[in-house]
Design an enzyme around this catalytic site. Structure first.
Site, PDB file in Angstrom:
ATOM      1  N   GLY A  90      47.922  52.041  32.114  1.00 20.57           N
ATOM      2  CA  GLY A  90      48.542  51.549  33.149  1.00 20.57           C
ATOM      3  C   GLY A  90      49.619  50.420  32.702  1.00 20.57           C
ATOM      4  CG  MET A  91      52.408  49.724  35.700  1.00 17.15           C
ATOM      5  SD  MET A  91      54.033  50.119  35.229  1.00 17.15           S
ATOM      6  CE  MET A  91      54.903  48.723  35.849  1.00 17.15           C
ATOM      7  CG  ASN A 181      36.869  47.743  40.645  1.00 17.05           C
ATOM      8  OD1 ASN A 181      37.248  48.724  40.210  1.00 17.05           O
ATOM      9  ND2 ASN A 181      37.853  46.942  41.625  1.00 17.05           N
ATOM     10  CD  GLN A 188      34.762  49.464  31.207  1.00 18.97           C
ATOM     11  OE1 GLN A 188      35.236  48.444  31.362  1.00 18.97           O
ATOM     12  NE2 GLN A 188      35.496  50.449  31.807  1.00 18.97           N
ATOM     13  N   GLY A 206      40.343  43.369  35.160  1.00 18.34           N
ATOM     14  CA  GLY A 206      40.551  44.171  36.331  1.00 18.34           C
ATOM     15  C   GLY A 206      39.880  43.519  37.553  1.00 18.34           C
ATOM     16  CG  ASN A 207      41.676  41.082  40.670  1.00 18.25           C
ATOM     17  OD1 ASN A 207      41.267  40.130  40.189  1.00 18.25           O
ATOM     18  ND2 ASN A 207      42.942  41.368  40.727  1.00 18.25           N
ATOM     19  CG  ASP A 235      45.203  32.451  38.630  1.00 17.97           C
ATOM     20  OD1 ASP A 235      45.814  33.044  39.408  1.00 17.97           O
ATOM     21  OD2 ASP A 235      44.324  33.016  38.117  1.00 17.97           O
ATOM     22  CG  HIS A 263      42.505  36.048  39.751  1.00 17.98           C
ATOM     23  ND1 HIS A 263      43.830  35.418  39.526  1.00 17.98           N
ATOM     24  CD2 HIS A 263      42.641  37.039  39.976  1.00 17.98           C
ATOM     25  CE1 HIS A 263      44.536  36.190  39.633  1.00 17.98           C
ATOM     26  NE2 HIS A 263      43.988  37.138  39.883  1.00 17.98           N
TER      27      HIS A 263
HETATM   28  C1  LMR Z   1      47.695  38.709  40.671  1.00 24.64           C
HETATM   29  O1  LMR Z   1      47.209  37.696  40.501  1.00 24.64           O
HETATM   30  O2  LMR Z   1      48.930  38.863  40.394  1.00 24.64           O
HETATM   31  C2  LMR Z   1      46.800  39.821  40.699  1.00 24.64           C
HETATM   32  O3  LMR Z   1      45.477  39.700  40.536  1.00 24.64           O
HETATM   33  C3  LMR Z   1      47.156  40.405  42.344  1.00 24.64           C
HETATM   34  C4  LMR Z   1      46.462  41.800  42.524  1.00 24.64           C
HETATM   35  O4  LMR Z   1      45.563  41.658  43.654  1.00 24.64           O
HETATM   36  O5  LMR Z   1      46.491  42.636  41.953  1.00 24.64           O
END
Ligand code: LMR
Length: 424
Positions: A90-91, A181, A188, A206-207, A235, A263
């Site tokens: 991924g990116m 998720n 994992q 990962g969110n 953040d 987050h």
């Molecule tokens: C971010 O804080 O930039 C990411 O968590 C945003 C997201 O929801 O992918």
């Protein structure tokens, strides 16, 4: 954090080598290298050192030929460490992996092996990533493995950076996202429990990263719960940036920045305890309304704004913040300062409910471990905000009770109750 490739829970693929010199040479030479401290770095500047390099499956095992003595350069290297990265195609990973391989994160004397976890869908891309890593000739990068089975990829890893998660799709309820998720992170967690080094440090990106980290740690009872982190350093960095811009100072003048909580848009960037040029923020920025409203909201919603501009989640800045988060654990925290990371709340001195992964202020001696900072002030404003983020995480936790071994899930999250920064 922003989403990357989804690691497929059930895989039919075997663990794959990148077929690279890195993987092969590690097996053929590097274990000896570290025992006998004989071989030079593979990209050594000497014109006499020959390296053949190919990712073709059928290619001959590449060999680094040492033709003059350069052992001095590697004699002081530390023992190789294994680092797993999920969502590796991924990116975010595309930015992160090259930083890891360059030595920027663990230092110029720390050789590393990268264990890249991806999905079957991403395996070609993963091979491409391995090729680019090879072609970059990083001397500290001694091995690259790619695979789709966490049980194999996580074997003996000392660090696991878990980026891969499924993004929220159109019409998908928050509860569905938590479940999908959550299953990945439960799997994992089990794999880490079984295969990783017993003191592995795990950073969940990962969110929804706090709750994913909680699921992961609950499924890894052999690993200390303290070793699991949810990434809130992005953040923290965003908050420092906003304060620095407002005060007209450079970023490094902002210190003691805590992000409390999840987050998500309930996170609390703490301007009460933060400092600018060593002074309380409120003394430097006298527009307190801006601090309570403009500043706070801009940090909470920064990820969403970025998605509006870019059309995708943050990737480069997330990778930078992963680097910062790890460096904060492997280097001593500067005197008087601290950093934020989402960690297990058991034993916390702030009265936050136990059994959550919550962002709090921490300090480290640089040994990979941390301690919570005790002497922070919590006023009514902060307490109320922190309580809101705590309530949100408790609600998320109820939604995933079936994945944490805590009974039957009950999910009463409303559509706007809990939002990722990218969802606004
Ligand atoms: C971010 O804080 O930039 C990411 O968590 C945003 C997201 O929801 O992918």
């Amino acid at each position: 954090m922003a989403m990357a490739e989804l690691s497929t829970p059930k895989t039919t693929s075997p663990f794959l080598n990148s077929s690279s010199r890195l993987r092969l040479s590690s097996k053929l030479h590097l274990s000896n290298h570290f025992r006998h401290l004989l071989l030079p770095p593979l990209h050594t500047t000497t014109p006499n050192s020959k390296i053949s390099c190919s990712v073709s499956q059928n290619s001959q095992a590449p060999v680094a030929v040492q033709e003059n003595g350069l052992e001095e350069e590697t004699r002081s290297w530390k023992k190789l460490i294994n680092i797993a990265v999920s969502g590796a195609a991924g990116m975010i990973s595309n930015h992160l992996l090259f930083k890891l391989a360059s030595g920027e994160v663990f230092g110029p004397d720390q050789p590393i092996a990268l264990k890249l976890l991806g999905s079957e869908r991403s395996i070609q891309a993963l091979e491409g990533v391995a090729m680019e890593l090879e072609d970059s000739l990083f001397p500290l990068l001694r091995e690259v493995d790619i695979g789709t089975d966490p049980n194999e990829v996580f074997q003996d890893v000392e660090w696991a950076i878990l980026i891969g998660a499924k993004p929220r799709g159109p019409g998908m309820e928050r509860a569905d996202l938590l479940d999908i998720n959550g299953q990945i992170f439960a799997e994992q967690g089990k794999a880490l429990n079984k295969a990783a080094s017993p003191n592995v440090k795990v950073l969940v990106v990962g969110n929804p990263c706090n709750t994913n980290a909680l699921i992961c740690l609950k499924n890894a009872p052999n690993i200390p719960a303290k070793n699991f982190h949810a990434l809130t350093r992005l953040d923290e960095n965003r908050a420092k940036c906003q304060l620095a811009l407002k005060a007209g100072v450079f970023y490094d003048k902002v210190s003691n920045m805590t992000i409390w909580g999840n987050h998500s848009t309930t996170q609390v960037p703490d301007f009460l305890n933060a400092r600018i040029n060593g002074l309380p923020v409120k003394e430097v920025i006298t527009d307190h309304k801006w601090l309570e409203e403009g500043f706070t909201e801009s940090v909470q919603k920064r990820g969403g704004l970025l998605i509006q501009k870019w059309g995708r989640s943050s990737a480069a800045s997330t990778a930078v913040s992963i680097v910062d988060a790890i460096k904060s654990l492997v280097t001593p925290t500067p005197e008087g300062d601290w950093f934020s990371t989402g960690v297990y709340t058991d034993g916390n001195p702030y009265g936050i409910e136990e059994g959550l992964v919550f962002s709090m202020p921490c300090r480290s001696k640089g040994d990979g471990d941390y301690e919570l900072v005790k002497d922070v002030e919590i006023d009514d404003y902060l307490r109320q905000r922190i309580a809101k983020s705590e309530a949100e995480l408790l609600a998320e936790k109820r939604c995933v009770a079936h994945l944490t071994g805590e009974g039957i899930a009950y999910c009463d999250l409303g559509p706007v109750d809990t939002m990722l920064p990218g969802e606004v």
